[in-house]
Write a protein that holds these residues in place. Structure first.
Motif, PDB file in Angstrom:
ATOM      1  N   TYR A 116       0.869  -1.172   0.000  1.00 48.41           N
ATOM      2  CA  TYR A 116       0.000   0.000   0.000  1.00 48.41           C
ATOM      3  C   TYR A 116       0.905   1.221   0.000  1.00 48.41           C
ATOM      4  O   TYR A 116       1.787   1.327   0.850  1.00 48.41           O
ATOM      5  CB  TYR A 116      -0.898   0.022   1.236  1.00 48.41           C
ATOM      6  CG  TYR A 116      -2.057  -0.944   1.167  1.00 48.41           C
ATOM      7  CD1 TYR A 116      -3.278  -0.539   0.644  1.00 48.41           C
ATOM      8  CD2 TYR A 116      -1.933  -2.246   1.612  1.00 48.41           C
ATOM      9  CE1 TYR A 116      -4.348  -1.407   0.575  1.00 48.41           C
ATOM     10  CE2 TYR A 116      -2.990  -3.127   1.545  1.00 48.41           C
ATOM     11  CZ  TYR A 116      -4.201  -2.708   1.026  1.00 48.41           C
ATOM     12  OH  TYR A 116      -5.255  -3.571   0.953  1.00 48.41           O
ATOM     13  N   PHE A 117       0.691   2.113  -0.940  1.00 48.69           N
ATOM     14  CA  PHE A 117       1.550   3.285  -1.020  1.00 48.69           C
ATOM     15  C   PHE A 117       0.755   4.500  -1.496  1.00 48.69           C
ATOM     16  O   PHE A 117      -0.173   4.366  -2.273  1.00 48.69           O
ATOM     17  CB  PHE A 117       2.747   3.034  -1.944  1.00 48.69           C
ATOM     18  CG  PHE A 117       2.358   2.724  -3.364  1.00 48.69           C
ATOM     19  CD1 PHE A 117       2.335   3.720  -4.323  1.00 48.69           C
ATOM     20  CD2 PHE A 117       2.003   1.443  -3.729  1.00 48.69           C
ATOM     21  CE1 PHE A 117       1.977   3.444  -5.621  1.00 48.69           C
ATOM     22  CE2 PHE A 117       1.643   1.154  -5.035  1.00 48.69           C
ATOM     23  CZ  PHE A 117       1.625   2.153  -5.988  1.00 48.69           C
ATOM     24  N   PRO A 118       1.131   5.681  -0.996  1.00 53.66           N
ATOM     25  CA  PRO A 118       0.442   6.902  -1.417  1.00 53.66           C
ATOM     26  C   PRO A 118       1.125   7.542  -2.613  1.00 53.66           C
ATOM     27  O   PRO A 118       2.324   7.364  -2.839  1.00 53.66           O
ATOM     28  CB  PRO A 118       0.566   7.801  -0.191  1.00 53.66           C
ATOM     29  CG  PRO A 118       1.848   7.364   0.433  1.00 53.66           C
ATOM     30  CD  PRO A 118       2.001   5.899   0.144  1.00 53.66           C
ATOM     31  N   ARG A 119       0.328   8.259  -3.392  1.00 55.01           N
ATOM     32  CA  ARG A 119       0.843   9.098  -4.467  1.00 55.01           C
ATOM     33  C   ARG A 119       0.135  10.441  -4.374  1.00 55.01           C
ATOM     34  O   ARG A 119      -1.033  10.500  -4.021  1.00 55.01           O
ATOM     35  CB  ARG A 119       0.531   8.500  -5.834  1.00 55.01           C
ATOM     36  CG  ARG A 119       1.478   7.450  -6.272  1.00 55.01           C
ATOM     37  CD  ARG A 119       1.310   7.181  -7.749  1.00 55.01           C
ATOM     38  NE  ARG A 119       2.130   6.057  -8.124  1.00 55.01           N
ATOM     39  CZ  ARG A 119       1.798   5.159  -9.019  1.00 55.01           C
ATOM     40  NH1 ARG A 119       0.654   5.251  -9.653  1.00 55.01           N
ATOM     41  NH2 ARG A 119       2.591   4.164  -9.297  1.00 55.01           N
ATOM     42  N   LEU A 120       0.838  11.470  -4.722  1.00 56.35           N
ATOM     43  CA  LEU A 120       0.260  12.800  -4.731  1.00 56.35           C
ATOM     44  C   LEU A 120      -0.756  12.886  -5.868  1.00 56.35           C
ATOM     45  O   LEU A 120      -0.495  12.400  -6.973  1.00 56.35           O
ATOM     46  CB  LEU A 120       1.357  13.839  -4.912  1.00 56.35           C
ATOM     47  CG  LEU A 120       1.130  15.227  -4.382  1.00 56.35           C
ATOM     48  CD1 LEU A 120       0.735  15.192  -2.907  1.00 56.35           C
ATOM     49  CD2 LEU A 120       2.354  16.077  -4.554  1.00 56.35           C
ATOM     50  N   SER A 121      -1.930  13.462  -5.592  1.00 58.27           N
ATOM     51  CA  SER A 121      -2.958  13.584  -6.630  1.00 58.27           C
ATOM     52  C   SER A 121      -2.476  14.503  -7.743  1.00 58.27           C
ATOM     53  O   SER A 121      -1.485  15.224  -7.590  1.00 58.27           O
ATOM     54  CB  SER A 121      -4.263  14.109  -6.028  1.00 58.27           C
ATOM     55  OG  SER A 121      -4.063  15.402  -5.510  1.00 58.27           O
ATOM     56  N   THR A 122      -3.180  14.489  -8.847  1.00 61.10           N
ATOM     57  CA  THR A 122      -2.742  15.272 -10.011  1.00 61.10           C
ATOM     58  C   THR A 122      -2.722  16.767  -9.727  1.00 61.10           C
ATOM     59  O   THR A 122      -1.877  17.482 -10.251  1.00 61.10           O
ATOM     60  CB  THR A 122      -3.662  15.003 -11.217  1.00 61.10           C
ATOM     61  OG1 THR A 122      -5.016  15.232 -10.832  1.00 61.10           O
ATOM     62  CG2 THR A 122      -3.505  13.582 -11.715  1.00 61.10           C
ATOM     63  N   ASP A 123      -3.640  17.241  -8.867  1.00 58.60           N
ATOM     64  CA  ASP A 123      -3.632  18.670  -8.547  1.00 58.60           C
ATOM     65  C   ASP A 123      -2.670  18.999  -7.407  1.00 58.60           C
ATOM     66  O   ASP A 123      -2.451  20.163  -7.092  1.00 58.60           O
ATOM     67  CB  ASP A 123      -5.034  19.173  -8.222  1.00 58.60           C
ATOM     68  CG  ASP A 123      -5.648  18.478  -7.021  1.00 58.60           C
ATOM     69  OD1 ASP A 123      -4.980  17.620  -6.404  1.00 58.60           O
ATOM     70  OD2 ASP A 123      -6.807  18.799  -6.697  1.00 58.60           O
ATOM     71  N   GLY A 124      -2.082  17.990  -6.770  1.00 62.58           N
ATOM     72  CA  GLY A 124      -1.072  18.205  -5.746  1.00 62.58           C
ATOM     73  C   GLY A 124      -1.606  18.574  -4.373  1.00 62.58           C
ATOM     74  O   GLY A 124      -0.830  18.920  -3.499  1.00 62.58           O
ATOM     75  N   THR A 125      -2.903  18.488  -4.151  1.00 62.34           N
ATOM     76  CA  THR A 125      -3.458  18.886  -2.857  1.00 62.34           C
ATOM     77  C   THR A 125      -3.789  17.697  -1.956  1.00 62.34           C
ATOM     78  O   THR A 125      -3.849  17.860  -0.749  1.00 62.34           O
ATOM     79  CB  THR A 125      -4.739  19.717  -3.044  1.00 62.34           C
ATOM     80  OG1 THR A 125      -5.670  18.965  -3.824  1.00 62.34           O
ATOM     81  CG2 THR A 125      -4.440  21.023  -3.742  1.00 62.34           C
ATOM     82  N   TYR A 126      -3.994  16.530  -2.525  1.00 62.02           N
ATOM     83  CA  TYR A 126      -4.387  15.361  -1.742  1.00 62.02           C
ATOM     84  C   TYR A 126      -3.487  14.177  -2.067  1.00 62.02           C
ATOM     85  O   TYR A 126      -2.696  14.213  -3.004  1.00 62.02           O
ATOM     86  CB  TYR A 126      -5.840  14.972  -2.037  1.00 62.02           C
ATOM     87  CG  TYR A 126      -6.831  16.022  -1.630  1.00 62.02           C
ATOM     88  CD1 TYR A 126      -7.131  16.241  -0.292  1.00 62.02           C
ATOM     89  CD2 TYR A 126      -7.469  16.795  -2.582  1.00 62.02           C
ATOM     90  CE1 TYR A 126      -8.039  17.205   0.087  1.00 62.02           C
ATOM     91  CE2 TYR A 126      -8.380  17.769  -2.218  1.00 62.02           C
ATOM     92  CZ  TYR A 126      -8.665  17.966  -0.879  1.00 62.02           C
ATOM     93  OH  TYR A 126      -9.562  18.910  -0.497  1.00 62.02           O
ATOM     94  N   LEU A 127      -3.662  13.110  -1.283  1.00 60.57           N
ATOM     95  CA  LEU A 127      -2.967  11.857  -1.550  1.00 60.57           C
ATOM     96  C   LEU A 127      -3.967  10.834  -2.077  1.00 60.57           C
ATOM     97  O   LEU A 127      -5.119  10.796  -1.646  1.00 60.57           O
ATOM     98  CB  LEU A 127      -2.344  11.301  -0.269  1.00 60.57           C
ATOM     99  CG  LEU A 127      -1.194  12.087   0.338  1.00 60.57           C
ATOM    100  CD1 LEU A 127      -0.755  11.442   1.643  1.00 60.57           C
ATOM    101  CD2 LEU A 127      -0.027  12.167  -0.624  1.00 60.57           C
ATOM    102  N   ASP A 128      -3.519  10.003  -3.004  1.00 49.75           N
ATOM    103  CA  ASP A 128      -4.299   8.874  -3.484  1.00 49.75           C
ATOM    104  C   ASP A 128      -3.592   7.613  -3.005  1.00 49.75           C
ATOM    105  O   ASP A 128      -2.378   7.482  -3.143  1.00 49.75           O
ATOM    106  CB  ASP A 128      -4.392   8.871  -5.012  1.00 49.75           C
ATOM    107  CG  ASP A 128      -5.145  10.079  -5.548  1.00 49.75           C
ATOM    108  OD1 ASP A 128      -5.960  10.641  -4.795  1.00 49.75           O
ATOM    109  OD2 ASP A 128      -4.920  10.446  -6.716  1.00 49.75           O
ATOM    110  N   LEU A 129      -4.354   6.691  -2.419  1.00 47.85           N
ATOM    111  CA  LEU A 129      -3.781   5.455  -1.890  1.00 47.85           C
ATOM    112  C   LEU A 129      -3.915   4.355  -2.936  1.00 47.85           C
ATOM    113  O   LEU A 129      -5.001   4.106  -3.456  1.00 47.85           O
ATOM    114  CB  LEU A 129      -4.489   5.049  -0.593  1.00 47.85           C
ATOM    115  CG  LEU A 129      -3.926   3.828   0.114  1.00 47.85           C
ATOM    116  CD1 LEU A 129      -2.487   4.085   0.562  1.00 47.85           C
ATOM    117  CD2 LEU A 129      -4.792   3.462   1.312  1.00 47.85           C
ATOM    118  N   HIS A 130      -2.793   3.711  -3.238  1.00 44.73           N
ATOM    119  CA  HIS A 130      -2.758   2.633  -4.225  1.00 44.73           C
ATOM    120  C   HIS A 130      -2.414   1.314  -3.538  1.00 44.73           C
ATOM    121  O   HIS A 130      -1.736   1.286  -2.525  1.00 44.73           O
ATOM    122  CB  HIS A 130      -1.709   2.938  -5.303  1.00 44.73           C
ATOM    123  CG  HIS A 130      -2.059   4.111  -6.149  1.00 44.73           C
ATOM    124  ND1 HIS A 130      -2.619   3.978  -7.383  1.00 44.73           N
ATOM    125  CD2 HIS A 130      -1.952   5.443  -5.928  1.00 44.73           C
ATOM    126  CE1 HIS A 130      -2.832   5.177  -7.899  1.00 44.73           C
ATOM    127  NE2 HIS A 130      -2.427   6.079  -7.027  1.00 44.73           N
TER     128      HIS A 130
END
Length: 161
Positions: A116-130
């Motif tokens: 499980y790892f986070p990535r910065l969302s495309t707009d850079g304000t939130y995290l998306d968990l993958h």
């Protein structure tokens, strides 16, 4: 002689009534639109909480099936702190038994590596968990891992062991 008044309203009374009625209708309209907006916000938050709850349930189930072997260091549960634009984030890696297929009903028998790892969302304000799953983790195979987005719009993803 006193002038007698015929039935009806004067122009001023009619305009005053229309003004009061329009103010009352304006207040009712703003109350209804405010309620609609509040319902939309609560509905989206409820969806977000449901999404996070499902991810946490799945993560908890997978961790319950986690295995570690003293003979294989790569099977250990590891947690690494990450920093994404000042947001609290962590990457969690562990080896687990594969969950049973819902259609077949057979018990889990395969071992998989889960990350499980986070990535910065495309707009850079939130995290998306993958979530990434690798089959045959101990063989060093070249089978590509499967990655899926499991949660989006998070403020952070912290894991404490």
């Amino acid at each position: 002689m006193i002038p007698t008044r015929r039935g009806g309203f004067t122009l001023v009374e009619g305009l005053l009534t229309l003004a009061v009625l329009s103010v009352v209708l304006l207040l009712l309209l703003s109350a209804f639109t405010g309620t609609g907006r509040a319902r939309e916000v609560l509905s989206s938050r409820s969806k977000e909480f449901r999404q996070v709850r499902l991810v946490m349930d799945r993560l908890g189930t997978e961790i319950q099936g986690a295995i570690a072997s003293p003979h294989r260091e790569e099977s250990a549960l590891t947690c690494r702190e990450d920093k994404f634009s000042g947001k609290p984030a962590a990457t969690l890696v562990f080896t687990a038994l594969r969950e049973p297929e819902s259609e077949s009903g057979r018990p889990p028998s395969d071992v998989v590596k889960v990350r499980y790892f986070p990535r910065l969302s495309t707009d850079g304000t939130y995290l998306d968990l993958h979530r990434e799953q690798s089959d045959l983790p101990f063989l060093g195979s070249r089978i590509p891992s499967r990655e899926a987005l499991v949660a989006e719009g998070l403020q952070g993803f912290r894991v404490e062991l």
